[in-house]
Design a protein around this motif. Structure first.
Motif, mmCIF file in Angstrom:
data_model
loop_
_atom_site.group_PDB
_atom_site.id
_atom_site.type_symbol
_atom_site.label_atom_id
_atom_site.label_comp_id
_atom_site.label_asym_id
_atom_site.label_seq_id
_atom_site.Cartn_x
_atom_site.Cartn_y
_atom_site.Cartn_z
ATOM 1 N N ASP A 159 -22.154 35.612 -39.867
ATOM 2 C CA ASP A 159 -22.048 36.982 -40.341
ATOM 3 C C ASP A 159 -22.639 37.191 -41.734
ATOM 4 N N GLY A 160 -23.200 36.143 -42.333
ATOM 5 C CA GLY A 160 -23.830 36.275 -43.636
ATOM 6 C C GLY A 160 -22.863 36.360 -44.800
ATOM 7 N N ARG A 161 -21.586 36.283 -44.523
ATOM 8 C CA ARG A 161 -20.591 36.364 -45.591
ATOM 9 C C ARG A 161 -20.353 34.983 -46.191
ATOM 10 N N ARG A 162 -19.816 34.974 -47.385
ATOM 11 C CA ARG A 162 -19.469 33.715 -48.047
ATOM 12 C C ARG A 162 -17.973 33.411 -47.909
ATOM 13 N N ALA A 163 -17.270 34.154 -47.097
ATOM 14 C CA ALA A 163 -15.827 33.974 -46.913
ATOM 15 C C ALA A 163 -15.537 32.678 -46.162
ATOM 16 N N CYS A 164 -14.426 32.062 -46.487
ATOM 17 C CA CYS A 164 -13.958 30.873 -45.776
ATOM 18 C C CYS A 164 -12.667 31.155 -45.011
ATOM 19 N N GLU A 165 -11.809 31.989 -45.596
ATOM 20 C CA GLU A 165 -10.518 32.281 -44.985
ATOM 21 C C GLU A 165 -10.679 33.400 -43.958
ATOM 22 N N ALA A 198 -21.630 33.309 -30.619
ATOM 23 C CA ALA A 198 -21.978 33.800 -31.959
ATOM 24 C C ALA A 198 -21.252 35.112 -32.199
ATOM 25 N N ALA A 199 -20.851 35.331 -33.448
ATOM 26 C CA ALA A 199 -20.086 36.533 -33.785
ATOM 27 C C ALA A 199 -20.826 37.376 -34.808
ATOM 28 N N ALA A 200 -22.115 37.602 -34.603
ATOM 29 C CA ALA A 200 -22.877 38.322 -35.619
ATOM 30 C C ALA A 200 -23.640 39.517 -35.070
ATOM 31 N N ALA A 201 -23.390 39.943 -33.882
ATOM 32 C CA ALA A 201 -24.214 40.941 -33.213
ATOM 33 C C ALA A 201 -24.345 42.270 -33.951
ATOM 34 N N LEU A 202 -23.250 42.830 -34.426
ATOM 35 C CA LEU A 202 -23.304 44.161 -35.011
ATOM 36 C C LEU A 202 -23.026 44.181 -36.511
ATOM 37 N N LEU A 203 -23.203 43.057 -37.162
ATOM 38 C CA LEU A 203 -22.875 42.972 -38.575
ATOM 39 C C LEU A 203 -24.084 43.287 -39.435
ATOM 40 N N VAL A 204 -23.839 43.827 -40.607
ATOM 41 C CA VAL A 204 -24.906 44.174 -41.537
ATOM 42 C C VAL A 204 -25.455 42.901 -42.155
ATOM 43 N N PRO A 205 -26.776 42.710 -42.159
ATOM 44 C CA PRO A 205 -27.344 41.506 -42.752
ATOM 45 C C PRO A 205 -27.074 41.465 -44.250
ATOM 46 N N ILE A 250 -7.696 32.333 -22.151
ATOM 47 C CA ILE A 250 -7.883 33.236 -23.287
ATOM 48 C C ILE A 250 -8.952 34.243 -22.883
ATOM 49 N N VAL A 251 -8.627 35.531 -22.984
ATOM 50 C CA VAL A 251 -9.554 36.579 -22.553
ATOM 51 C C VAL A 251 -10.232 37.292 -23.714
ATOM 52 N N GLU A 252 -9.669 37.174 -24.911
ATOM 53 C CA GLU A 252 -10.279 37.774 -26.102
ATOM 54 C C GLU A 252 -10.053 36.847 -27.287
ATOM 55 N N LEU A 253 -11.065 36.769 -28.164
ATOM 56 C CA LEU A 253 -10.971 35.967 -29.371
ATOM 57 C C LEU A 253 -11.672 36.722 -30.493
ATOM 58 N N TYR A 254 -10.954 36.934 -31.573
ATOM 59 C CA TYR A 254 -11.496 37.657 -32.722
ATOM 60 C C TYR A 254 -11.380 36.770 -33.956
ATOM 61 N N ALA A 255 -12.362 36.864 -34.836
ATOM 62 C CA ALA A 255 -12.327 36.177 -36.128
ATOM 63 C C ALA A 255 -12.879 37.142 -37.164
ATOM 64 N N SER A 256 -12.054 37.471 -38.148
ATOM 65 C CA SER A 256 -12.455 38.395 -39.205
ATOM 66 C C SER A 256 -12.067 37.806 -40.548
ATOM 67 N N PRO A 257 -12.906 37.994 -41.563
ATOM 68 C CA PRO A 257 -12.506 37.523 -42.895
ATOM 69 C C PRO A 257 -11.147 38.122 -43.258
ATOM 70 N N SER A 258 -10.318 37.345 -43.916
ATOM 71 C CA SER A 258 -8.971 37.801 -44.264
ATOM 72 C C SER A 258 -8.981 39.038 -45.152
ATOM 73 N N THR A 259 -10.077 39.273 -45.837
ATOM 74 C CA THR A 259 -10.182 40.441 -46.716
ATOM 75 C C THR A 259 -10.565 41.713 -45.962
ATOM 76 N N THR A 260 -10.853 41.596 -44.669
ATOM 77 C CA THR A 260 -11.241 42.731 -43.843
ATOM 78 C C THR A 260 -10.005 43.315 -43.166
ATOM 79 N N ALA A 292 -25.613 32.735 -46.842
ATOM 80 C CA ALA A 292 -24.395 31.961 -46.626
ATOM 81 C C ALA A 292 -24.590 31.103 -45.384
ATOM 82 N N GLU A 293 -23.956 29.943 -45.382
ATOM 83 C CA GLU A 293 -24.065 29.070 -44.222
ATOM 84 C C GLU A 293 -23.207 29.595 -43.076
#
Length: 107
Positions: free
Chosen positions: A72-78, A10-17, A37-47, A22-23
């Motif tokens: 992460d509660g965001r509605r972003a797809c990209e 899960a990638a939601a540990a430190l995110l603001v609710p 693979i030792v690190e994996l990051y996923a961030s909305p493209s707008t971040t 959002a699904e």
């Protein structure tokens, strides 16, 4: 050093609710390379910055797959993905996670 054949992450540990509901984005992440693979990051493209490392202390070995949940509660797809391999190589890519059931890294 931890290795799993199929991880649940899960990638939601430190995110603001968020007040909107959002699904969660859920997809299979497959490592079809010869390197762990030792690190994996996923961030909305707008971040402008990368979110927290999804793998944490875990490692996704060559040939393994992980079930990734981004709640992460965001509605972003990209999302921008950043993959760091054990040898230091980095791959960055952008994908629509709303339309993706799996994402595979190949050589």
């Amino acid at each position: 050093m931890f290795s799993f054949n199929y991880l649940s992450l899960a990638a939601a540990a430190l995110l603001v609710p968020s007040v909107s509901h959002a699904e969660d984005l859920v997809f299979s992440f497959e490592n079809q390379t010869s390197y762990a693979i030792v690190e994996l990051y996923a961030s909305p493209s707008t971040t402008a910055e990368w979110e927290e490392d999804i793998l944490g202390r875990d490692i996704l070995e060559a040939g393994e797959a992980a079930r990734v949940t981004i709640a992460d509660g965001r509605r972003a797809c990209e999302y921008d993905l950043r993959v760091v391999f054990e040898d230091g190589d980095v791959i960055e890519d952008t994908t629509d996670l709303c339309e993706t059931e799996s994402y595979t890294i190949t050589e």
